[in-house]
Design an enzyme around this catalytic site. Structure first.
Site, short mmCIF file in Angstrom:
data_model
loop_
_atom_site.label_atom_id
_atom_site.label_comp_id
_atom_site.label_asym_id
_atom_site.label_seq_id
_atom_site.Cartn_x
_atom_site.Cartn_y
_atom_site.Cartn_z
N THR A 182 142.31 29.64 92.10
CA THR A 182 142.26 29.18 90.71
C THR A 182 141.39 30.12 89.88
O THR A 182 140.48 30.74 90.42
CB THR A 182 141.66 27.76 90.72
OG1 THR A 182 142.59 26.91 91.33
CG2 THR A 182 141.29 27.24 89.36
N ARG A 210 151.98 16.12 91.16
CA ARG A 210 150.54 15.98 91.44
C ARG A 210 149.73 16.65 90.32
O ARG A 210 149.99 17.79 89.95
CB ARG A 210 150.21 16.63 92.78
CG ARG A 210 148.72 16.61 93.17
CD ARG A 210 148.06 17.95 92.91
NE ARG A 210 146.70 18.02 93.48
CZ ARG A 210 145.87 19.02 93.25
NH1 ARG A 210 146.23 20.03 92.49
NH2 ARG A 210 144.67 19.02 93.77
N VAL A 211 148.80 15.92 89.76
CA VAL A 211 147.91 16.51 88.76
C VAL A 211 146.55 16.68 89.41
O VAL A 211 146.00 15.74 89.98
CB VAL A 211 147.79 15.60 87.51
CG1 VAL A 211 146.80 16.20 86.51
CG2 VAL A 211 149.16 15.44 86.86
N ASP A 213 142.42 18.46 89.48
CA ASP A 213 141.20 18.43 88.66
C ASP A 213 141.24 19.38 87.47
O ASP A 213 140.62 19.12 86.45
CB ASP A 213 140.00 18.83 89.54
CG ASP A 213 140.19 20.24 90.08
OD1 ASP A 213 141.18 20.48 90.79
OD2 ASP A 213 139.36 21.11 89.76
N THR A 233 136.40 25.04 90.83
CA THR A 233 137.53 25.39 91.69
C THR A 233 137.30 24.77 93.06
O THR A 233 136.17 24.49 93.43
CB THR A 233 137.68 26.93 91.81
OG1 THR A 233 138.59 27.23 92.87
CG2 THR A 233 136.35 27.61 92.13
N GLY A 234 138.39 24.55 93.80
CA GLY A 234 138.26 23.94 95.13
C GLY A 234 139.22 22.79 95.28
O GLY A 234 140.19 22.67 94.52
N GLY A 236 140.92 19.75 94.63
CA GLY A 236 140.98 18.99 93.38
C GLY A 236 140.66 17.52 93.53
O GLY A 236 139.94 16.94 92.72
N1 ASP Z 1 141.17 22.83 92.05
C1 ASP Z 1 142.53 23.29 92.20
C2 ASP Z 1 143.41 22.09 92.46
O1 ASP Z 1 143.08 21.29 93.30
C3 ASP Z 1 142.71 24.30 93.28
C4 ASP Z 1 141.68 25.40 93.31
O2 ASP Z 1 140.71 25.38 92.61
O3 ASP Z 1 141.88 26.35 94.05
O4 ASP Z 1 144.43 21.99 91.87
#
Ligand code: ASP
Length: 330
Positions: A182, A210-211, A213, A233-234, A236
């Site tokens: 992300t 799917r929505v 974060d 990021t990470g 969600g």
């Molecule tokens: N946070 C993002 C999600 O879950 C994915 C990511 O940050 O890599 O959609």
């Protein structure tokens, strides 16, 4: 006020062969944002353009290069927020556009709403004259490969596929984390305004609709001139449970430095819901931090004409802006 921009290219595991590309991508984005801030541009313009440049870069999981959902399609989420008036715009499950971050800004500025999704977002994009691209244009070889690998990993891990609660932890963290790239940016401009922007293709093999974060205020990002701005990021679903961006700013309101606040928020996410991720933060006085609980997160920042960037924990490489511009060939 000295302007500052910080960008990230996603938390996860960055394999060695992708390190240079990620570093270059975040460096380019930070320099782009810096060039806007340096000529007196707004934090909002700087974060939008920094993210837009990474949406065009197939190295990252946003715009071109977005990961694929269970049907092998791209569905993207994005958010932008203006710390001056707490205005925010977001889109979720959008297809066929390269710059969800620009559509988010249009939602913020041209509607009375904060989040548009799926077909409604597409209708709005058309009404605004946003260029449409065929879905395949957003699919990179890498995202297709990851999608196929993911399907194999899941089918090997369980005979009957069950929903994976936290793909950053199971079934194979090293492999699954590769996909997380992300993009995001935070900035403070010369007038003291702060802003954040985040854009993503989400998680590989996510359910249609799917929505994550990244479209949700306080989770994927938050900006408030009274405190600062954050982009996350990470995983969600974990980020949403702890409202990670706002949680970080809450710790700063209680007196913590940006770095300590970021660590405390990421630590709560890990201990409370076993979630991994990362974030960038800038305070309204220009202090910044880039922190992550995953193996890697590519990030870059420009402050006082110095560019700093890193990928692994504790790593900081520093160059002057002039040297950095030379290294990216502009
Ligand atoms: N946070 C993002 C999600 O879950 C994915 C990511 O940050 O890599 O959609």
């Amino acid at each position: 006020m000295k302007p500052v921009i910080v960008v990230h290219g996603g938390a996860g595991r960055i394999p060695q062969e992708r390190e240079d590309g990620s570093r270059l991508g975040v460096t380019r984005a930070a320099l782009k944002g810096h060039s806007i801030l340096k000529r007196g541009g707004s934090a909002l313009d700087a974060v939008e353009e920094a993210v837009a440049i990474m949406e065009e870069d197939p190295q990252f999981n946003a715009g071109i290069g977005s990961v694929l959902n269970e049907k092998g399609e791209v569905e993207m989420d994005a958010i932008i927020m203006d710390g001056q008036n707490l205005g925010s715009g977001a889109v979720s499950a959008v297809k066929n556009i390269v710059h969800p971050i620009k559509l988010s800004r249009l939602v913020m500025e041209k509607t009375n709403h904060m989040l548009l999704t799926d077909q409604g977002a597409l209708d709005f994009a058309r009404a605004m004259g946003v260029p449409e691209v065929p879905g395949e244009k957003l699919i990179s070889d890498r995202s297709l490969e990851r999608w196929k690998e993911y399907l194999e990993t899941v089918s090997k891990a369980t005979p009957t596929p069950v929903p994976v609660p936290n793909p950053t932890l199971t079934p194979n963290p090293q492999e699954v984390q590769k996909d997380l790239g992300t993009v995001g940016a935070v900035a403070v401009d010369s007038t003291g305004n702060v802003a954040c922007a985040t854009s993503t293709g989400g998680l590989t093999n996510k359910r249609v609709g799917r929505v994550g974060d990244s479209a949700c205020i306080g989770c994927g990002g938050y900006a408030d001139n009274n405190i600062g701005a954050v982009s996350t990021t990470g995983h969600g679903e974990s980020i949403m449970k702890v409202v990670l961006a706002r949680l970080t700013l809450y710790h700063m309101e209680q007196g913590m430095s940006p770095g300590d606040a970021a660590d405390a928020a990421l630590n709560s996410m890990k201990t409370r819901v076993e979630g991994l991720g990362g974030l960038i933060v800038v305070s309204n006085s220009g202090d910044w931090a880039a922190r992550f609980s995953t193996e890697n997160m590519s990030w870059a920042t420009v402050k006082d004409d110095q560019l700093h960037c890193g990928i692994s924990a504790g790593e900081i490489r520093t160059q002057s802006v002039e040297e950095a511009l030379g290294s990216i060939g502009s």
